[in-house]
Write a protein that holds these residues in place. Structure first.
Motif, mmCIF file in Angstrom:
data_model
loop_
_atom_site.group_PDB
_atom_site.id
_atom_site.type_symbol
_atom_site.label_atom_id
_atom_site.label_comp_id
_atom_site.label_asym_id
_atom_site.label_seq_id
_atom_site.Cartn_x
_atom_site.Cartn_y
_atom_site.Cartn_z
ATOM 1 N N ARG A 23 78.828 61.770 33.989
ATOM 2 C CA ARG A 23 79.356 59.778 34.931
ATOM 3 C C ARG A 23 79.426 59.857 35.682
ATOM 4 N N MET A 52 82.205 56.705 37.504
ATOM 5 C CA MET A 52 83.201 55.568 37.553
ATOM 6 C C MET A 52 83.587 55.424 38.495
ATOM 7 N N ALA A 57 89.059 53.068 36.454
ATOM 8 C CA ALA A 57 88.649 53.063 35.121
ATOM 9 C C ALA A 57 88.566 53.919 34.084
ATOM 10 N N ALA A 79 87.133 55.928 30.891
ATOM 11 C CA ALA A 79 86.149 56.187 30.170
ATOM 12 C C ALA A 79 86.479 57.859 28.992
ATOM 13 N N ALA A 114 82.521 64.003 36.884
ATOM 14 C CA ALA A 114 82.670 62.768 36.831
ATOM 15 C C ALA A 114 82.821 62.488 37.838
ATOM 16 N N VAL A 150 83.590 60.057 40.678
ATOM 17 C CA VAL A 150 84.433 58.437 40.939
ATOM 18 C C VAL A 150 84.598 58.039 42.328
ATOM 19 N N ALA A 185 80.773 51.641 43.101
ATOM 20 C CA ALA A 185 80.901 51.422 42.110
ATOM 21 C C ALA A 185 81.007 50.331 40.926
ATOM 22 N N LYS A 222 80.325 49.818 37.548
ATOM 23 C CA LYS A 222 80.303 50.107 36.040
ATOM 24 C C LYS A 222 80.780 51.514 35.615
ATOM 25 N N VAL A 223 81.239 51.941 34.563
ATOM 26 C CA VAL A 223 81.258 52.925 34.358
ATOM 27 C C VAL A 223 79.739 53.309 34.092
ATOM 28 N N SER A 224 78.993 54.503 34.104
ATOM 29 C CA SER A 224 77.413 54.690 33.241
ATOM 30 C C SER A 224 77.592 56.153 33.420
ATOM 31 N N ASP A 225 77.139 56.290 32.308
ATOM 32 C CA ASP A 225 76.559 57.822 31.524
ATOM 33 C C ASP A 225 74.594 58.053 32.645
#
Length: 113
Positions: free
Chosen positions: A28, A30, A34, A36, A99, A101, A107, A109-112
């Motif tokens: 991810r 982020m 954020a 997660a 992850a 960061v 960035a 948004k949080v994204s997978d």
């Protein structure tokens, strides 16, 4: 009828046990600060215990002994997330994801993956 029951019991008792397999989820990206949600619930095995770890230092893991942990990171960088699962027989498996960061503003948004 007793032959059928005996056959069923033999098949059940001789069935190969599946060793545990850890599945920590996708990588991810982020922003700093954020939160997660980590999901190890797709790990395989019977009676699993869970242990999440993160490196390097600078991140917080909540509920690290649950399939559903929470990651909070306050500094930019690349973090390795490890999930170890162990079954009732003491067999264990470990798998990793990561992850990235990003600093604030780089960035959205949080994204997978």
């Amino acid at each position: 009828m007793s032959r059928v029951l005996l056959s069923a019991l033999l098949l059940t008792s001789c069935a190969a046990e599946v060793p545990p397999r850890a599945e920590p989820g996708d990588p991810r990206v982020m922003p700093v600060g954020a939160v997660a949600a980590l999901d190890g619930s797709f790990s395989e095995g019977d009676g699993l215990s869970y242990a999440w770890t993160v490196s390097p230092e600078g991140a917080t893991l909540l509920d690290a002994e649950s399939p559903f942990a929470t990651l909070i990171v306050e500094a930019p960088g690349l973090y390795t997330l490890s999930l170890e699962v162990c079954d009732d027989a003491g067999r264990c498996d470990t798998a990793e994801t990561w992850a990235r960061v990003d600093a604030p503003g780089s960035a959205n948004k949080v994204s997978d993956w």
